[in-house]
Design a protein around this motif. Structure first.
Motif, PDB file in Angstrom:
ATOM      1  N   GLY A 160      -6.965  33.817 -24.530  1.00 45.85           N
ATOM      2  CA  GLY A 160      -6.602  33.700 -23.014  1.00 45.85           C
ATOM      3  C   GLY A 160      -7.108  32.380 -22.377  1.00 45.85           C
ATOM      4  N   GLN A 205      -6.006  29.231 -23.955  1.00 48.40           N
ATOM      5  CA  GLN A 205      -4.601  28.582 -23.441  1.00 48.40           C
ATOM      6  C   GLN A 205      -4.613  28.396 -21.969  1.00 48.40           C
ATOM      7  OE1 GLN A 205      -2.069  32.023 -24.038  1.00 48.40           O
ATOM      8  NE2 GLN A 205      -1.784  31.402 -26.187  1.00 48.40           N
ATOM      9  N   GLY A 206      -5.600  28.871 -21.106  1.00 50.04           N
ATOM     10  CA  GLY A 206      -5.754  28.792 -19.715  1.00 50.04           C
ATOM     11  C   GLY A 206      -6.627  27.496 -19.580  1.00 50.04           C
TER      12      GLY A 206
END
Length: 133
Positions: free
Chosen positions: A116, A119-120
């Protein structure tokens, strides 16, 4: 043996180091680009970051050099990772380097955070340029 992962990113920001430092260490500024919390820049300062559905994440400042370096634990008792923010002046702006270290890939939470946040973080850092200053 626990397998720990590190995420590394860099982003050029159109703001001088003093403005970027303020965004990293002032609670009102920090809440604009990432998460609300009583952030600070004194070694030993303990604070929490409100991470929405992931709840309040405990942190502690490990190292702070104004306008150069901020390192703190992140998500104590959950991820037990460390965020390191390094600032370098570049032209009229700042090159911001982020290292998120200590993500335990042997745990479900560590794997989810690695995916997460991997990607964030890039989008969050790019958006930071327009939300600070």
């Amino acid at each position: 043996m626990t397998k720990l992962a590190t995420l590394e990113f860099e982003q050029y920001l159109d703001h001088p180091p003093a403005v970027v430092w303020q965004a990293l260490t002032d609670p009102a500024q920090h809440a604009k680009w990432w998460a609300a919390g009583d952030v600070g820049a004194e070694v030993g300062h303990r604070f929490t970051l409100e991470m929405g559905p992931w709840g309040a994440q405990r942190c502690e400042v490990l190292e702070a050099e104004p306008e150069k370096l901020l390192r703190y634990t992140f998500a104590e008792g959950v991820l037990d990772s460390v965020l390191t923010w390094r600032l370098e002046p570049e032209g009229h702006g700042t090159r911001l380097f982020l290292t998120h270290a200590g993500l335990d890939l042997d745990s479900e939470a560590g794997r989810a955070a690695h995916k997460g946040m991997g990607q964030g973080w890039p989008g969050l850092l790019a958006a930071m340029n327009t939300t600070i200053g």
